[in-house]
Design a protein around this motif. Structure first.
Motif, PDB file in Angstrom:
ATOM      1  N   ARG A 292       0.731  -1.389  -0.119  1.00  0.00           N
ATOM      2  CA  ARG A 292       0.034  -0.135  -0.168  1.00  0.00           C
ATOM      3  C   ARG A 292       0.724   1.017   0.133  1.00  0.00           C
ATOM      4  NH1 ARG A 292      -3.825   2.163   5.052  1.00  0.00           N
ATOM      5  NH2 ARG A 292      -4.390   4.028   4.117  1.00  0.00           N
ATOM      6  N   LEU A 293       2.116   1.326   0.729  1.00  0.00           N
ATOM      7  CA  LEU A 293       2.850   2.357   0.852  1.00  0.00           C
ATOM      8  C   LEU A 293       3.179   2.717  -0.551  1.00  0.00           C
ATOM      9  CD1 LEU A 293       4.972   4.264   2.157  1.00  0.00           C
ATOM     10  CD2 LEU A 293       6.359   2.227   2.698  1.00  0.00           C
ATOM     11  N   ALA A 306      13.081  10.842  -4.940  1.00  0.00           N
ATOM     12  CA  ALA A 306      13.947  10.236  -4.011  1.00  0.00           C
ATOM     13  C   ALA A 306      13.227   9.559  -2.830  1.00  0.00           C
ATOM     14  CB  ALA A 306      14.971  11.270  -3.287  1.00  0.00           C
ATOM     15  N   ALA A 307      12.073  10.200  -2.508  1.00  0.00           N
ATOM     16  CA  ALA A 307      11.312   9.538  -1.353  1.00  0.00           C
ATOM     17  C   ALA A 307      10.620   8.272  -1.877  1.00  0.00           C
ATOM     18  CB  ALA A 307      10.068  10.514  -1.120  1.00  0.00           C
ATOM     19  N   THR A 308      10.052   7.927  -3.005  1.00  0.00           N
ATOM     20  CA  THR A 308       9.632   6.763  -3.483  1.00  0.00           C
ATOM     21  C   THR A 308      10.746   5.879  -3.427  1.00  0.00           C
ATOM     22  OG1 THR A 308       7.961   7.829  -4.779  1.00  0.00           O
ATOM     23  CG2 THR A 308       8.415   5.762  -5.421  1.00  0.00           C
ATOM     24  N   VAL A 309      11.857   6.253  -4.097  1.00  0.00           N
ATOM     25  CA  VAL A 309      13.077   5.019  -4.069  1.00  0.00           C
ATOM     26  C   VAL A 309      13.377   4.906  -2.693  1.00  0.00           C
ATOM     27  CG1 VAL A 309      15.514   5.100  -4.834  1.00  0.00           C
ATOM     28  CG2 VAL A 309      13.797   6.230  -6.335  1.00  0.00           C
ATOM     29  N   LEU A 310      13.447   5.623  -1.917  1.00  0.00           N
ATOM     30  CA  LEU A 310      13.855   5.328  -0.327  1.00  0.00           C
ATOM     31  C   LEU A 310      12.782   4.175   0.325  1.00  0.00           C
ATOM     32  CD1 LEU A 310      14.726   8.497   1.399  1.00  0.00           C
ATOM     33  CD2 LEU A 310      16.209   6.637   1.206  1.00  0.00           C
ATOM     34  N   PHE A 311      11.529   4.571   0.004  1.00  0.00           N
ATOM     35  CA  PHE A 311      10.612   3.553   0.369  1.00  0.00           C
ATOM     36  C   PHE A 311      10.739   2.112  -0.390  1.00  0.00           C
ATOM     37  CE2 PHE A 311       7.914   7.522   0.890  1.00  0.00           C
ATOM     38  CZ  PHE A 311       8.329   7.619   2.124  1.00  0.00           C
ATOM     39  N   GLU A 312      10.800   2.119  -1.783  1.00  0.00           N
ATOM     40  CA  GLU A 312      11.060   0.842  -2.391  1.00  0.00           C
ATOM     41  C   GLU A 312      12.454   0.230  -1.773  1.00  0.00           C
ATOM     42  OE1 GLU A 312      11.420   2.016  -6.430  1.00  0.00           O
ATOM     43  OE2 GLU A 312       9.471   2.153  -6.581  1.00  0.00           O
ATOM     44  N   GLY A 335      18.265   0.387  -5.205  1.00  0.00           N
ATOM     45  CA  GLY A 335      18.157   1.692  -4.423  1.00  0.00           C
ATOM     46  C   GLY A 335      19.441   2.609  -4.228  1.00  0.00           C
ATOM     47  N   PHE A 336      20.311   2.028  -3.784  1.00  0.00           N
ATOM     48  CA  PHE A 336      21.615   2.744  -3.796  1.00  0.00           C
ATOM     49  C   PHE A 336      21.963   3.445  -5.150  1.00  0.00           C
ATOM     50  CE2 PHE A 336      26.272   2.662  -4.602  1.00  0.00           C
ATOM     51  CZ  PHE A 336      26.657   3.618  -3.709  1.00  0.00           C
ATOM     52  N   GLU A 337      21.888   2.781  -6.244  1.00  0.00           N
ATOM     53  CA  GLU A 337      22.108   3.311  -7.578  1.00  0.00           C
ATOM     54  C   GLU A 337      21.210   4.682  -7.702  1.00  0.00           C
ATOM     55  OE1 GLU A 337      24.724   2.917  -9.329  1.00  0.00           O
ATOM     56  OE2 GLU A 337      25.621   1.327  -8.245  1.00  0.00           O
ATOM     57  N   ARG A 338      20.061   4.503  -7.599  1.00  0.00           N
ATOM     58  CA  ARG A 338      18.852   5.397  -7.623  1.00  0.00           C
ATOM     59  C   ARG A 338      19.343   6.676  -6.830  1.00  0.00           C
ATOM     60  NH1 ARG A 338      13.792   2.269  -7.856  1.00  0.00           N
ATOM     61  NH2 ARG A 338      12.890   4.072  -8.741  1.00  0.00           N
ATOM     62  N   LEU A 339      19.509   6.406  -5.666  1.00  0.00           N
ATOM     63  CA  LEU A 339      19.732   7.420  -4.820  1.00  0.00           C
ATOM     64  C   LEU A 339      20.926   8.242  -4.861  1.00  0.00           C
ATOM     65  CD1 LEU A 339      18.243   5.581  -1.404  1.00  0.00           C
ATOM     66  CD2 LEU A 339      17.221   7.392  -2.562  1.00  0.00           C
ATOM     67  N   ARG A 340      22.238   7.312  -5.434  1.00  0.00           N
ATOM     68  CA  ARG A 340      23.283   8.214  -5.784  1.00  0.00           C
ATOM     69  C   ARG A 340      22.955   8.963  -7.010  1.00  0.00           C
ATOM     70  NH1 ARG A 340      28.670   4.935  -7.311  1.00  0.00           N
ATOM     71  NH2 ARG A 340      27.497   4.222  -8.970  1.00  0.00           N
ATOM     72  N   PRO A 346      27.426  11.818  -0.881  1.00  0.00           N
ATOM     73  CA  PRO A 346      27.585  12.261   0.395  1.00  0.00           C
ATOM     74  C   PRO A 346      26.290  12.193   1.231  1.00  0.00           C
ATOM     75  CG  PRO A 346      28.464  13.667  -1.083  1.00  0.00           C
ATOM     76  CD  PRO A 346      27.632  13.042  -1.973  1.00  0.00           C
ATOM     77  N   HIS A 347      25.186  12.260   0.544  1.00  0.00           N
ATOM     78  CA  HIS A 347      23.835  12.189   1.098  1.00  0.00           C
ATOM     79  C   HIS A 347      23.726  11.191   2.368  1.00  0.00           C
ATOM     80  CE1 HIS A 347      19.438  12.803   2.244  1.00  0.00           C
ATOM     81  NE2 HIS A 347      19.498  13.933   1.877  1.00  0.00           N
ATOM     82  N   PRO A 348      23.209  11.484   3.562  1.00  0.00           N
ATOM     83  CA  PRO A 348      22.994  10.384   4.759  1.00  0.00           C
ATOM     84  C   PRO A 348      22.135   9.302   4.150  1.00  0.00           C
ATOM     85  CG  PRO A 348      22.672  12.470   5.766  1.00  0.00           C
ATOM     86  CD  PRO A 348      22.970  12.741   4.200  1.00  0.00           C
ATOM     87  N   SER A 349      21.041   9.437   3.235  1.00  0.00           N
ATOM     88  CA  SER A 349      20.258   8.398   2.877  1.00  0.00           C
ATOM     89  C   SER A 349      21.008   7.445   1.729  1.00  0.00           C
ATOM     90  CB  SER A 349      18.953   9.120   2.240  1.00  0.00           C
ATOM     91  OG  SER A 349      18.187   9.832   2.959  1.00  0.00           O
ATOM     92  N   THR A 350      21.750   8.162   1.166  1.00  0.00           N
ATOM     93  CA  THR A 350      22.672   7.366   0.076  1.00  0.00           C
ATOM     94  C   THR A 350      23.833   6.575   0.902  1.00  0.00           C
ATOM     95  OG1 THR A 350      22.506   9.176  -1.582  1.00  0.00           O
ATOM     96  CG2 THR A 350      24.044   7.670  -2.102  1.00  0.00           C
ATOM     97  N   ILE A 351      24.165   7.135   1.839  1.00  0.00           N
ATOM     98  CA  ILE A 351      25.179   6.387   2.721  1.00  0.00           C
ATOM     99  C   ILE A 351      24.456   5.022   3.260  1.00  0.00           C
ATOM    100  CG2 ILE A 351      26.712   6.464   4.464  1.00  0.00           C
ATOM    101  CD1 ILE A 351      27.381   9.422   3.755  1.00  0.00           C
ATOM    102  N   ARG A 352      23.337   5.307   3.779  1.00  0.00           N
ATOM    103  CA  ARG A 352      22.804   4.379   4.536  1.00  0.00           C
ATOM    104  C   ARG A 352      22.238   3.254   3.679  1.00  0.00           C
ATOM    105  NH1 ARG A 352      20.451   8.454   7.808  1.00  0.00           N
ATOM    106  NH2 ARG A 352      18.582   8.882   6.477  1.00  0.00           N
ATOM    107  N   ALA A 353      22.014   3.492   2.606  1.00  0.00           N
ATOM    108  CA  ALA A 353      21.688   2.445   1.441  1.00  0.00           C
ATOM    109  C   ALA A 353      22.711   1.634   1.034  1.00  0.00           C
ATOM    110  CB  ALA A 353      21.083   3.173   0.334  1.00  0.00           C
TER     111      ALA A 353
END
Length: 358
Positions: A292-293, A306-312, A335-340, A346-353
């Protein structure tokens, strides 16, 4: 005079003096109430005029994207916002408050497009205008700090919490902490602390936001939903998944009442709920919520936001918890490739991925 008559007159005199004092105080209170009403009316009229000016400017700005008005060229959103900021700086030199409001709107649009450097620069300029026009100890300046702090948080800047703390402290000194603005400032501060790993401080800030929200007048459902949502995420980060689940369900129920159709706040809470259910080992429920998300995230943000990619990407945690490591690795890698590409390395979300993938 006989003693009895003297005492009676003295008593009457004191009662008269008390009555006159009460009447005088009542007049003073009535005058103060009228003055507050007049000031509130003037503030509302000014607010309405400025809102009308902001709306008119934005309509004209976005009308410029029409090829018929832009020399046949189709303007990108980035170019449109750049032109808008330049026009504000040029045309509203003598209206700093209106210029600051418009710059804050433009800054929010930059953030929505993941253009964080432009967002921060625009919000910084808005803060400069407000500080020059109103000084540091003013609610409008505190709001500008809140907006800039949020932009820094979204960009992953570790100095975001300190600026948000300054906004909260300013509102506290001004006696404005028990307002919607004060609650929102505490919430944003708590969220920023949580995102940068300062969990205990985050929970204290979120509890303070809850206390402040309980005293707000009128319909407080929206504010309560925001407080519950931020608190559920805070307890999730702290590892108290049972508490997080309770708050998340309560928040989602309020958000569904407020927003019958897909909405960013609803999407964010669905993500917290899916993650919490995963941590509790309730995988089938988590899978249902996650599906549903993703459906609602794509409806709200689009597939390549980026938000949708993070949820995926977060779906990989559910696959990993279920033991499907191959599927989880594929989800994390994508997810990592798309967030990069969208946010930068350098973004924290990319690093966490990247950490998840590793």
């Amino acid at each position: 005079l006989p003693l009895g008559l003297y005492l009676q007159q003295r008593t009457h005199s004191r009662e008269l003096e008390a009555a006159l004092r009460d009447e005088s105080r009542a007049r003073e209170l009535a005058d103060e109430a009228r003055e507050r009403e007049r000031a509130a009316r003037e503030d509302a009229e000014l607010e309405a005029r400025e809102a009308e000016q902001v709306a008119g400017f934005l309509v004209e700005l976005f009308g410029a994207s029409d090829p018929g008005r832009s020399g046949g060229a189709e303007l990108t959103a980035r170019e449109l916002l750049r032109r808008g900021r330049e026009r504000v700086e040029r045309a509203l030199v003598d209206q700093p408050e209106l210029a600051a409001r418009l710059l804050e709107r433009i800054g929010e649009s930059y953030s929505a497009l993941n253009l964080f450097s432009e967002a921060i620069a625009t919000h910084t300029r808005a803060l400069e205008l407000r500080e020059k026009a109103h000084g540091a100890e003013d609610k409008r300046t505190a709001f500008a700090k809140l907006a800039l702090g949020k932009a820094r948080r979204l960009a992953g800047h570790t100095n975001a919490p300190e600026l948000l703390r300054e906004a909260c402290e300013t509102l506290e000194r001004l006696g404005a902490s028990s307002s919607t603005l004060g609650v929102n400032a505490q919430l944003e501060y708590g969220v920023a602390l949580s995102e940068f790993g300062r969990v205990a401080e985050s929970l204290r800030a979120l509890e303070r936001a809850r206390e402040l929200s309980s005293g707000l007048p009128g319909d407080t459902r929206r504010v309560r939903a925001n407080v519950l949502s931020a608190s559920s995420a805070g307890w999730y980060t702290a590892g108290d998944y049972a508490r997080a689940l309770e708050l998340s369900r309560e928040a989602l129920a309020l958000l569904e009442e407020l927003h019958p159709r897909p909405h960013p706040a609803r999407v964010g809470e669905l993500n917290t709920l899916a993650s919490t259910l995963t941590e509790l080992g309730r995988f089938d429920e988590a899978q249902s919520v996650h599906e549903r998300l993703l459906k609602e995230a794509r409806a709200v943000y689009g597939a390549e936001n980026a938000a949708t990619v993070l949820f995926e990407h977060n779906g990989g945690s559910l696959q990993e918890a279920r033991g499907d490591l191959a599927a989880a690795e594929a989800t994390y890698a994508s997810g990592f490739e798309r967030l990069r590409r969208l946010l930068g390395l350098p973004h924290p979300s990319t690093i966490r991925a990247l950490v998840h993938l590793a």
